[in-house]
Design an enzyme around this catalytic site. Structure first.
Site: not given
Ligand code: F6P
Length: 519
Positions: A202, A208, A262, A348, A379, A489
């Site tokens: 988004k 990552e 998200g 979240e 188990h 972050k």
């Molecule tokens: O975990 C934080 C967050 O902003 C989530 O709310 C979101 O789904 C995820 O990181 C990934 O964010 P993006 O879609 O902006 O990469």
């Protein structure tokens, strides 16, 4: 007046004292199985094994009225900016609407944009699956690699796994983690000429995701040259500029909007990988299931409203029976990732410690969610569930239909699920040895799907989306922001750039990092 001093809360507190440590019902109360049961189009909620009485339910409904659940529900569907800290609406429900009644955000009707994007998605899915859209060497795509994390991964991953029987013509892969093993292990299974990357972010700023997308792009261009990116990379994002700067063509960007969180975004272009895997018709059935739950949530009286009852019972266990956690126990291997999906959706959303207005809380909010597939969990941690010193609540998720046509397996699976619910509810109060005593009166819900298909999965996911929302309304918190993920972050960025300021524990952390990095 804080929530805990309100009349409805006080009545529940008094009521819970009478129930604490006691059983609200006995095995003779068969009528509860019908009285405490709600159904919608093949999705069933049975709360007969809740440590609750009809009086409990009535008092919880008073709490819902007091906290204006219906009024807040209306505001959400109308596009009010209920995500107050980010000044945004929360309109994931608009994505699965069947009609085009205008829905205004900042004075603009959002439905035309939604429909145009849905048309683009459907056309792209047909082109890829039909072979009109091919790779740089002219081969059709056999591997779809979704690169994303959080809501840009967990929903698509869950849906692709749950609906594995509907996936045809392609193999789905998901890359989320910064750990290079994740992308390496996926790329090792793929042929560059037949691999389509769907980069989902988004913000298009998630470390990552961008790192994995760069690694994937290098892998592709090493094999097929830089011109291949135009055919092998598409993106889903609300940040067009950042996507184009990364090198994905404007025509290959599917938009998402800031009024979709998200963790609520599977219904948007974030679901593109799923649509590529199961086809447009099945993806529309997923929407239709969610839309049916939306209509139910908007219209059913509160005492017959599945998301409302699921939320109220969760509040009952969390705030009045002091359960610190909720176990999600999917007695269906294809729903093994449901706990992971719900961890983000609920924790979240509701892992907050101030109200929407920023006031401190004197009551608990979102519980710990964890879970495992049944019967596997039996188990693993079910010993703790039955005889641990911390009673918690459980949601058992089951599927009626035996679509494997193996009645012995299916009967064993459902018998184990029901037995676990019974052992938690009734316990074993008499035994020769104290080691064999089970306290019992440990609450559980049964959420049952007639069958595991796109429609019923849509019902299930929307049920929990609205449950999460109602809990946030009861607690007076914002369920649609996630400020708590920013500090970590920021620190990570500082450490990576070796520029963490002392003001943020920089010396301590940089020393620690230096100690663990390979010399
Ligand atoms: O975990 C934080 C967050 O902003 C989530 O709310 C979101 O789904 C995820 O990181 C990934 O964010 P993006 O879609 O902006 O990469």
């Amino acid at each position: 007046m804080t929530l805990t001093s309100t009349p409805a809360w006080q009545k529940l507190k008094t009521h819970s004292e009478a129930l604490r440590g006691a059983s609200a019902f006995t095995p003779a109360d068969i009528a509860r199985l019908d009285d405490f049961s709600l159904s919608l189009n093949g999705l069933h909620l049975n709360y007969a094994c809740q440590n609750a009485t009809q009086e409990t339910v009535d008092l919880l409904l008073e709490l819902a009225a007091q906290q204006q659940v219906e009024e807040n529900r209306t505001r959400m569907f109308a596009g009010d900016k209920i995500n107050t800290t980010e000044n945004r609406a929360a309109l994931h429900t608009a994505l699965r609407r069947g009609d085009n009644t205008p829905l205004l955000v900042d004075g603009l009707d959002i439905m035309p944009d939604i429909r145009a994007t849905q048309t683009r998605i459907a056309a792209f899915v047909d082109d890829v699956r039909g072979g009109a859209w091919r790779g740089a060497t002219g081969k059709t795509f056999k591997h779809i690699v979704n690169i994303g994390i959080g809501g840009s991964d967990l929903g698509p991953r869950l849906a692709s796994q749950a609906l594995i029987d509907y996936v045809e013509g392609v193999t789905m892969h998901f890359v989320a983690n910064a750990d290079a093993f994740d992308i390496d292990s996926v790329l090792a299974k793929c042929d560059p000429a037949q691999t389509l990357f769907v980069v989902v972010s988004k913000t298009f700023s998630t470390q990552e995701t961008l790192m994995n997308a760069r690694t994937a792009r290098q892998w592709l261009t090493d094999a097929l040259g830089v011109d291949a990116v135009a055919k092998h990379f598409v993106a889903v994002s609300a940040n067009r500029d950042a996507v184009e700067a990364f090198g994905i063509h404007a025509d290959n960007i599917f938009p998402m909007w800031d009024w979709v969180g998200g963790r609520y975004s599977l219904w948007s272009a974030v679901g593109l990988s799923v649509a590529l895997a199961i086809g447009n018709e099945n993806f529309r059935a997923l929407w239709n299931g969610a839309a049916a739950m939306d209509a139910h949530f908007q219209s059913a009286p509160l005492h017959q409203n599945m998301p409302v009852m699921l939320a109220l019972l969760a509040v009952w266990n969390r705030n009045f029976l002091d359960a610190p956690a909720l176990a999600i126990l999917s007695y269906c291997e294809r729903l093994r990732d449901f706990p992971r999906f719900l961890q983000q959706l609920e924790m979240e959303s509701n892992g907050k410690s101030v109200t929407r207005d920023g006031a401190a809380l004197d009551y608990e909010t979102g519980p710990i969610l964890f879970g495992e597939c049944g019967t596997v969990g039996q188990h693993s941690f079910h010993q703790w569930l039955h005889q641990g010193t911390t009673p918690i609540a459980c949601d058992f998720i089951g599927v009626s239909e035996d679509d494997r046509h193996k009645p012995e397996h299916h009967r064993a699976l459902l018998s184990n699920m029901v037995a676990q619910m019974g052992a938690l509810a009734f316990g074993q109060k008499q035994a020769a040895s104290p080691h064999d005593i089970y306290a019992g009166h440990r609450s559980s819900n049964l959420i049952l799907l007639d069958r595991l298909d796109p429609y019923h999965l849509g019902l299930l996911l929307a049920l929990y989306e609205h449950k999460t929302f109602v809990q946030g309304v009861i607690w007076g918190i914002n369920s649609f922001d996630q400020p708590g993920v920013e500090l970590g972050k920021r620190m990570a960025k500082g450490l990576e750039a070796n520029s963490v300021s002392a003001g943020e524990n920089g010396d301590f952390l940089s020393h620690l990092l230096q100690k663990i990095l390979p010399k």
